[in-house]
Scaffold this motif. Structure first.
Motif, PDB file in Angstrom:
ATOM      1  N   UNK A 288      58.962  77.390  43.635  1.00 45.64           N
ATOM      2  CA  UNK A 288      59.628  78.331  42.814  1.00 45.64           C
ATOM      3  C   UNK A 288      59.026  78.852  41.688  1.00 45.64           C
ATOM      4  N   UNK A 289      57.709  78.299  41.255  1.00 49.38           N
ATOM      5  CA  UNK A 289      56.967  78.761  40.247  1.00 49.38           C
ATOM      6  C   UNK A 289      55.856  79.641  40.603  1.00 49.38           C
ATOM      7  N   UNK A 290      55.728  80.044  41.845  1.00 39.21           N
ATOM      8  CA  UNK A 290      54.780  80.851  42.366  1.00 39.21           C
ATOM      9  C   UNK A 290      53.697  80.273  43.014  1.00 39.21           C
ATOM     10  N   UNK A 291      53.626  78.821  43.323  1.00 43.71           N
ATOM     11  CA  UNK A 291      52.708  78.084  43.860  1.00 43.71           C
ATOM     12  C   UNK A 291      52.791  78.391  45.292  1.00 43.71           C
ATOM     13  N   UNK A 292      51.690  78.112  45.934  1.00 44.45           N
ATOM     14  CA  UNK A 292      51.725  78.189  47.541  1.00 44.45           C
ATOM     15  C   UNK A 292      50.775  77.276  48.235  1.00 44.45           C
ATOM     16  N   UNK A 293      51.105  76.838  49.494  1.00 43.38           N
ATOM     17  CA  UNK A 293      50.082  76.023  50.244  1.00 43.38           C
ATOM     18  C   UNK A 293      49.360  76.855  51.272  1.00 43.38           C
ATOM     19  N   UNK A 294      48.038  76.929  51.023  1.00 44.29           N
ATOM     20  CA  UNK A 294      47.140  77.586  51.819  1.00 44.29           C
ATOM     21  C   UNK A 294      46.454  76.831  52.713  1.00 44.29           C
ATOM     22  N   UNK A 295      46.133  77.059  54.008  1.00 45.27           N
ATOM     23  CA  UNK A 295      45.719  76.438  54.888  1.00 45.27           C
ATOM     24  C   UNK A 295      43.885  76.616  54.674  1.00 45.27           C
ATOM     25  N   UNK A 296      43.232  75.578  54.642  1.00 44.89           N
ATOM     26  CA  UNK A 296      41.777  75.612  54.535  1.00 44.89           C
ATOM     27  C   UNK A 296      41.104  74.394  55.374  1.00 44.89           C
ATOM     28  N   UNK A 297      39.873  74.790  55.512  1.00 48.30           N
ATOM     29  CA  UNK A 297      39.172  73.698  56.127  1.00 48.30           C
ATOM     30  C   UNK A 297      38.341  72.710  54.911  1.00 48.30           C
ATOM     31  N   UNK A 298      38.862  71.541  54.763  1.00 49.85           N
ATOM     32  CA  UNK A 298      38.457  70.922  53.571  1.00 49.85           C
ATOM     33  C   UNK A 298      37.643  69.589  54.354  1.00 49.85           C
ATOM     34  N   UNK A 299      36.498  69.321  54.003  1.00 51.23           N
ATOM     35  CA  UNK A 299      35.661  68.314  54.382  1.00 51.23           C
ATOM     36  C   UNK A 299      35.789  68.096  55.933  1.00 51.23           C
ATOM     37  N   UNK A 300      35.670  69.427  56.417  1.00 49.62           N
ATOM     38  CA  UNK A 300      35.270  69.572  57.800  1.00 49.62           C
ATOM     39  C   UNK A 300      36.680  69.413  58.746  1.00 49.62           C
ATOM     40  N   UNK A 301      37.636  69.198  57.898  1.00 47.48           N
ATOM     41  CA  UNK A 301      38.961  68.994  58.562  1.00 47.48           C
ATOM     42  C   UNK A 301      40.026  69.837  58.191  1.00 47.48           C
ATOM     43  N   UNK A 302      41.184  70.183  58.940  1.00 50.32           N
ATOM     44  CA  UNK A 302      42.161  71.051  58.676  1.00 50.32           C
ATOM     45  C   UNK A 302      42.893  70.570  57.219  1.00 50.32           C
TER      46      UNK A 302
END
Length: 295
Positions: free
Chosen positions: A240-254
């Motif tokens: 609600x404050x404009x944040x979002x969850x974005x997919x990424x490869x972090x430490x070689x994992x989803x």
């Protein structure tokens, strides 16, 4: 791969050629991007002062320099981490797809393994990293660390057993991992408690690292209901404050980046097994997010 190397051109500085290897070595030893960059800077300065004509094997010399500097820093860092506020988690690192596709290489940089490596003594950690991540021989490691080869063999065996006894077992199927992460992301973003609970294993454990600078759980959280409600409290409200969850490869994992106005304010790493989330690790400490801006 992040540590892949090529033939050294006659006019090319070996430090530049081997920089990915050096970064990978220091990062696995320290679990910190900031400390890794400091070690590489100190190593580069030492290399600039070195009489190059006396260095027969620049790669070995540079790895030895980085390893020893990292060990010195790791010894002091362990004392600091004993007084760390809340759970300590390694700094997340964005990795390229080719690292994630190499199962063995990806495993050595995974968040779960880095957490286990924290339980090793510094020299054990160095031997494990050099042997398991970069396939240095026992003789080469002995030369790097200045220890007898039989001693290095004993340390390697002890470190390997220690890690095997403590490392969690997750699915090797990256497709399933991606699917679960995508469903988890959608459920958290939508505030769907029921779906989040369906995705969590009954014995799920969640850790959050705020470092005393961002509000986070000071202890691990256990159980489906407790973890699910806590996750939605952390991950659903920012929408609600404009944040979002974005997919990424972090430490070689989803994984997921928590972003606000284009700025990463946290990361989420999931340990997935049998289609369920077994472990959740949230990195929220703003001082430990430099690595999500590196490729």
């Amino acid at each position: 791969m992040i540590e892949s190397e090529r033939e050294v051109a006659l006019d090319e500085d070996p430090f530049t050629v081997h920089r990915r290897l050096l970064f990978g070595t220091a990062y696995r030893l320290l679990g910190s991007v900031a400390d890794t960059e400091d070690v590489l800077q100190d190593s580069w300065l030492a290399w600039q002062k070195e009489d190059r004509s006396a260095v027969r094997n620049p790669r070995a010399y540079l790895v030895r320099t980085v390893t020893n500097l990292a060990l010195n820093r790791l010894t002091s860092a362990r004392a600091t981490r004993e007084s760390y506020i809340g759970p300590w988690l390694p700094e997340p690192l964005l990795t390229s797809p080719d690292v994630a596709e190499d199962a063995e290489l990806a495993d050595t940089v995974s968040t779960a393994l880095l957490v286990v490596l924290e339980t090793l003594a510094p020299v054990e950690r160095a031997v494990f990293v050099l042997r398991e991540a970069f396939a240095f021989s026992h003789a080469e490691i002995a030369e790097i660390l200045g220890r007898p080869e039989p001693t290095v063999r004993q340390i390697a065996h002890r470190a390997r057993k220690h890690v095997d006894d403590r490392r969690p077992r997750y699915d090797a199927d990256s497709v399933r991992h991606h699917e679960v992460t995508a469903r988890f992301r959608a459920a958290c973003a939508g505030g769907d408690l029921n779906v989040v609970m369906e995705l969590l294993a009954p014995d799920v454990v969640a850790w959050s690292d705020g470092g005393g600078k961002i509000t986070a759980a000071r202890r691990p959280l256990y159980g489906t209901d407790h973890v699910a409600r806590w996750l939605l409290g952390v991950l659903a409200k920012p929408e609600s404050a404009g944040a979002a969850l974005e997919p990424a490869t972090i430490n070689a994992e989803p994984g997921l980046l928590i972003t606000l106005c284009g700025q990463t304010i946290g990361t989420v790493s999931l340990g997935v097994s049998d289609g369920l989330v077994r472990h959740v690790r949230l990195q929220l400490n703003p001082d430990k997010l430099r690595g999500v801006n590196l490729l």
